[in-house]
Motif scaffolding. Structure first.
Motif, PDB file in Angstrom:
ATOM      1  N   ALA A 218       0.830  -1.215   0.000  1.00 55.93           N
ATOM      2  CA  ALA A 218       0.000   0.000   0.000  1.00 55.93           C
ATOM      3  C   ALA A 218       0.859   1.257   0.000  1.00 55.93           C
ATOM      4  O   ALA A 218       0.602   2.197  -0.765  1.00 55.93           O
ATOM      5  CB  ALA A 218      -0.932  -0.007   1.216  1.00 55.93           C
ATOM      6  N   LYS A 219       1.891   1.278   0.838  1.00 54.39           N
ATOM      7  CA  LYS A 219       2.766   2.447   0.875  1.00 54.39           C
ATOM      8  C   LYS A 219       3.498   2.611  -0.454  1.00 54.39           C
ATOM      9  O   LYS A 219       3.659   3.727  -0.955  1.00 54.39           O
ATOM     10  CB  LYS A 219       3.776   2.309   2.016  1.00 54.39           C
ATOM     11  CG  LYS A 219       4.679   3.522   2.156  1.00 54.39           C
ATOM     12  CD  LYS A 219       5.515   3.462   3.423  1.00 54.39           C
ATOM     13  CE  LYS A 219       6.389   4.711   3.555  1.00 54.39           C
ATOM     14  NZ  LYS A 219       7.144   4.728   4.827  1.00 54.39           N
ATOM     15  N   GLY A 220       3.904   1.491  -1.040  1.00 57.24           N
ATOM     16  CA  GLY A 220       4.584   1.555  -2.328  1.00 57.24           C
ATOM     17  C   GLY A 220       3.705   2.122  -3.420  1.00 57.24           C
ATOM     18  O   GLY A 220       4.138   2.974  -4.205  1.00 57.24           O
ATOM     19  N   LEU A 221       2.443   1.686  -3.480  1.00 58.24           N
ATOM     20  CA  LEU A 221       1.520   2.202  -4.486  1.00 58.24           C
ATOM     21  C   LEU A 221       1.288   3.700  -4.307  1.00 58.24           C
ATOM     22  O   LEU A 221       1.220   4.453  -5.291  1.00 58.24           O
ATOM     23  CB  LEU A 221       0.183   1.449  -4.406  1.00 58.24           C
ATOM     24  CG  LEU A 221       0.198  -0.012  -4.858  1.00 58.24           C
ATOM     25  CD1 LEU A 221      -1.172  -0.649  -4.614  1.00 58.24           C
ATOM     26  CD2 LEU A 221       0.580  -0.114  -6.329  1.00 58.24           C
ATOM     27  N   ALA A 222       1.166   4.138  -3.059  1.00 56.98           N
ATOM     28  CA  ALA A 222       0.962   5.564  -2.796  1.00 56.98           C
ATOM     29  C   ALA A 222       2.168   6.375  -3.263  1.00 56.98           C
ATOM     30  O   ALA A 222       2.016   7.455  -3.847  1.00 56.98           O
ATOM     31  CB  ALA A 222       0.715   5.789  -1.303  1.00 56.98           C
ATOM     32  N   LEU A 223       3.376   5.861  -3.038  1.00 55.93           N
ATOM     33  CA  LEU A 223       4.579   6.571  -3.479  1.00 55.93           C
ATOM     34  C   LEU A 223       4.687   6.591  -5.007  1.00 55.93           C
ATOM     35  O   LEU A 223       5.128   7.591  -5.589  1.00 55.93           O
ATOM     36  CB  LEU A 223       5.821   5.922  -2.874  1.00 55.93           C
ATOM     37  CG  LEU A 223       6.026   6.144  -1.372  1.00 55.93           C
ATOM     38  CD1 LEU A 223       7.189   5.320  -0.853  1.00 55.93           C
ATOM     39  CD2 LEU A 223       6.266   7.619  -1.071  1.00 55.93           C
ATOM     40  N   VAL A 224       4.296   5.497  -5.647  1.00 54.66           N
ATOM     41  CA  VAL A 224       4.299   5.472  -7.122  1.00 54.66           C
ATOM     42  C   VAL A 224       3.375   6.555  -7.661  1.00 54.66           C
ATOM     43  O   VAL A 224       3.729   7.303  -8.587  1.00 54.66           O
ATOM     44  CB  VAL A 224       3.876   4.089  -7.643  1.00 54.66           C
ATOM     45  CG1 VAL A 224       3.613   4.140  -9.147  1.00 54.66           C
ATOM     46  CG2 VAL A 224       4.964   3.052  -7.356  1.00 54.66           C
ATOM     47  N   LEU A 225       2.179   6.672  -7.081  1.00 55.22           N
ATOM     48  CA  LEU A 225       1.225   7.692  -7.515  1.00 55.22           C
ATOM     49  C   LEU A 225       1.785   9.102  -7.268  1.00 55.22           C
ATOM     50  O   LEU A 225       1.633   9.993  -8.102  1.00 55.22           O
ATOM     51  CB  LEU A 225      -0.102   7.517  -6.774  1.00 55.22           C
ATOM     52  CG  LEU A 225      -0.917   6.276  -7.128  1.00 55.22           C
ATOM     53  CD1 LEU A 225      -2.104   6.136  -6.189  1.00 55.22           C
ATOM     54  CD2 LEU A 225      -1.385   6.326  -8.572  1.00 55.22           C
ATOM     55  N   THR A 226       2.427   9.287  -6.115  1.00 47.35           N
ATOM     56  CA  THR A 226       3.012  10.591  -5.799  1.00 47.35           C
ATOM     57  C   THR A 226       4.097  10.962  -6.808  1.00 47.35           C
ATOM     58  O   THR A 226       4.160  12.102  -7.285  1.00 47.35           O
ATOM     59  CB  THR A 226       3.608  10.570  -4.379  1.00 47.35           C
ATOM     60  OG1 THR A 226       2.582  10.217  -3.442  1.00 47.35           O
ATOM     61  CG2 THR A 226       4.184  11.934  -4.012  1.00 47.35           C
ATOM     62  N   GLY A 227       4.941  10.000  -7.145  1.00 47.47           N
ATOM     63  CA  GLY A 227       5.987  10.251  -8.133  1.00 47.47           C
ATOM     64  C   GLY A 227       5.422  10.569  -9.499  1.00 47.47           C
ATOM     65  O   GLY A 227       5.941  11.443 -10.210  1.00 47.47           O
ATOM     66  N   LEU A 228       4.339   9.886  -9.880  1.00 50.37           N
ATOM     67  CA  LEU A 228       3.722  10.144 -11.183  1.00 50.37           C
ATOM     68  C   LEU A 228       3.160  11.555 -11.274  1.00 50.37           C
ATOM     69  O   LEU A 228       3.159  12.158 -12.355  1.00 50.37           O
ATOM     70  CB  LEU A 228       2.613   9.123 -11.446  1.00 50.37           C
ATOM     71  CG  LEU A 228       3.083   7.691 -11.727  1.00 50.37           C
ATOM     72  CD1 LEU A 228       1.886   6.757 -11.914  1.00 50.37           C
ATOM     73  CD2 LEU A 228       3.983   7.654 -12.966  1.00 50.37           C
ATOM     74  N   LEU A 229       2.708  12.099 -10.131  1.00 53.15           N
ATOM     75  CA  LEU A 229       2.215  13.480 -10.145  1.00 53.15           C
ATOM     76  C   LEU A 229       3.342  14.459 -10.475  1.00 53.15           C
ATOM     77  O   LEU A 229       3.138  15.445 -11.193  1.00 53.15           O
ATOM     78  CB  LEU A 229       1.596  13.835  -8.789  1.00 53.15           C
ATOM     79  CG  LEU A 229       0.167  13.367  -8.526  1.00 53.15           C
ATOM     80  CD1 LEU A 229      -0.332  13.924  -7.203  1.00 53.15           C
ATOM     81  CD2 LEU A 229      -0.780  13.776  -9.647  1.00 53.15           C
ATOM     82  N   PHE A 230       4.538  14.200  -9.956  1.00 53.93           N
ATOM     83  CA  PHE A 230       5.696  15.044 -10.299  1.00 53.93           C
ATOM     84  C   PHE A 230       5.989  14.958 -11.795  1.00 53.93           C
ATOM     85  O   PHE A 230       6.244  15.980 -12.451  1.00 53.93           O
ATOM     86  CB  PHE A 230       6.928  14.601  -9.515  1.00 53.93           C
ATOM     87  CG  PHE A 230       6.955  15.062  -8.081  1.00 53.93           C
ATOM     88  CD1 PHE A 230       7.083  16.403  -7.771  1.00 53.93           C
ATOM     89  CD2 PHE A 230       6.873  14.156  -7.042  1.00 53.93           C
ATOM     90  CE1 PHE A 230       7.110  16.839  -6.459  1.00 53.93           C
ATOM     91  CE2 PHE A 230       6.906  14.570  -5.725  1.00 53.93           C
ATOM     92  CZ  PHE A 230       7.022  15.908  -5.430  1.00 53.93           C
ATOM     93  N   VAL A 231       5.977  13.742 -12.325  1.00 56.26           N
ATOM     94  CA  VAL A 231       6.270  13.543 -13.748  1.00 56.26           C
ATOM     95  C   VAL A 231       5.222  14.248 -14.603  1.00 56.26           C
ATOM     96  O   VAL A 231       5.551  14.952 -15.574  1.00 56.26           O
ATOM     97  CB  VAL A 231       6.322  12.045 -14.084  1.00 56.26           C
ATOM     98  CG1 VAL A 231       6.480  11.836 -15.598  1.00 56.26           C
ATOM     99  CG2 VAL A 231       7.475  11.375 -13.344  1.00 56.26           C
ATOM    100  N   MET A 232       3.943  14.102 -14.248  1.00 49.15           N
ATOM    101  CA  MET A 232       2.867  14.734 -15.011  1.00 49.15           C
ATOM    102  C   MET A 232       2.936  16.257 -14.912  1.00 49.15           C
ATOM    103  O   MET A 232       2.650  16.965 -15.880  1.00 49.15           O
ATOM    104  CB  MET A 232       1.518  14.220 -14.515  1.00 49.15           C
ATOM    105  CG  MET A 232       1.263  12.744 -14.829  1.00 49.15           C
ATOM    106  SD  MET A 232      -0.291  12.136 -14.101  1.00 49.15           S
ATOM    107  CE  MET A 232      -1.473  13.211 -14.930  1.00 49.15           C
ATOM    108  N   ALA A 233       3.314  16.754 -13.730  1.00 51.17           N
ATOM    109  CA  ALA A 233       3.435  18.210 -13.557  1.00 51.17           C
ATOM    110  C   ALA A 233       4.498  18.771 -14.487  1.00 51.17           C
ATOM    111  O   ALA A 233       4.321  19.842 -15.086  1.00 51.17           O
ATOM    112  CB  ALA A 233       3.777  18.525 -12.105  1.00 51.17           C
TER     113      ALA A 233
END
Length: 285
Positions: A218-233
């Motif tokens: 669960a923590k890993g998935l949340a971090l993946v999503l957080t990182g993707l927001l940086f990439v998309m930004a």
């Protein structure tokens, strides 16, 4: 003929002095006091994960809140014992950061070169992360509060305005996502068992293993999503969209199966928090 400067030992003696100093520092880092404070730091981080998980579950039910460390610390600061809790959390996180720093430097020097570099990166990153959380506790203790999502967006915007800002932000996002993948792999591979003792092969061990798998994934998935927001930004030239962990979890609410995934991640964070409490008591230090 080379003359030795007065008061400056020869190179072998210099190395011996540095080695003795490092040994003394390592012995100090193995002290009972630092062990207790670092374990308290693990317990503090466990509590934060439980509160973050509860906030994430509450978001599914329509309640307000920030599902990230600052939001969790704000919840803890609201109780009557708020200042004491804040300073206690600060001390625990500071001790945990110092222990991780000693892992990255003093104890890592005994490892082979390749493992030494990996330990320097992993434990060094954790030292910075725990130190940052401790600083947030201290900020709340003295009455300085901020929104983590706004801070993350401001950081992203400042980075984007610099030369090579977009590639750097993409690199940061990929790094955060990579750490998330590491947590998922660690959870599914049950590699966290190396951090514990006294549980292997017992009924309690199976429960702890289940908590560890669910929590790390669960923590890993949340971090993946957080990182993707940086990439998309960076890709869309919209730094305001990188709103950290809270923003990544809230973004799930707008997708068809997002609320169910958000509920699962929230439950997983609670599981990780319970696992971390066990780690605080029975973990190898």
């Amino acid at each position: 003929m080379t003359r030795k400067l007065p008061g400056w030992p020869a190179k072998p003696d210099r190395d011996a002095v540095l080695g003795d100093a490092a040994d003394a520092a390592e012995a100090a880092s193995n002290s009972r006091v630092l062990d207790v404070v670092a374990r308290w730091g693990f317990a503090v981080m466990a509590l934060l994960h439980i509160v973050i998980g509860a906030i994430a579950v509450a978001l599914v039910l329509g309640a307000p809140g920030q599902a990230e460390p600052t939001g969790a610390i704000e919840q803890l600061a609201a109780n009557p014992w708020g200042p004491a809790v804040m300073w206690s959390g600060c001390i625990g996180c500071a001790g945990l950061a110092l222990w991780q720093l000693s892992e990255a430097t003093l104890r890592a020097r005994h490892l082979p070169r390749g493992e030494r570099l990996g330990k320097l990166v992993s434990s060094g990153f954790l030292a910075v992360a725990y130190g940052s959380v401790g600083f947030t506790f201290a900020s709340f203790a003295v009455g300085v509060r901020s929104d983590s999502g706004d801070s993350t967006a401001a950081f992203s915007e400042a980075l984007m305005n610099r030369p090579l800002g977009a590639p750097l932000l993409i690199g940061l996002g990929l790094t955060v996502s990579g750490i998330g993948v590491y947590f998922v792999v660690k959870g599914l591979g049950k590699k966290f068992k190396e951090e514990l003792r006294h549980f292997e092969g017992t009924h309690r061990g199976h429960l702890v293993s289940a908590l560890g798998v669910a929590g790390h994934v669960a923590k890993g998935l949340a971090l993946v999503l957080t990182g993707l927001l940086f990439v998309m930004a960076a890709a869309t030239n919209d730094p305001g969209s990188s709103t950290g962990l809270d923003g990544s979890l809230k973004a799930l609410q707008h997708h068809p199966f997002g609320p169910f995934l958000l509920l699962a991640i929230g439950a997983g964070f609670i599981a990780y928090g319970v696992f971390a409490l066990i780690r605080a008591k029975f973990g190898r230090m």
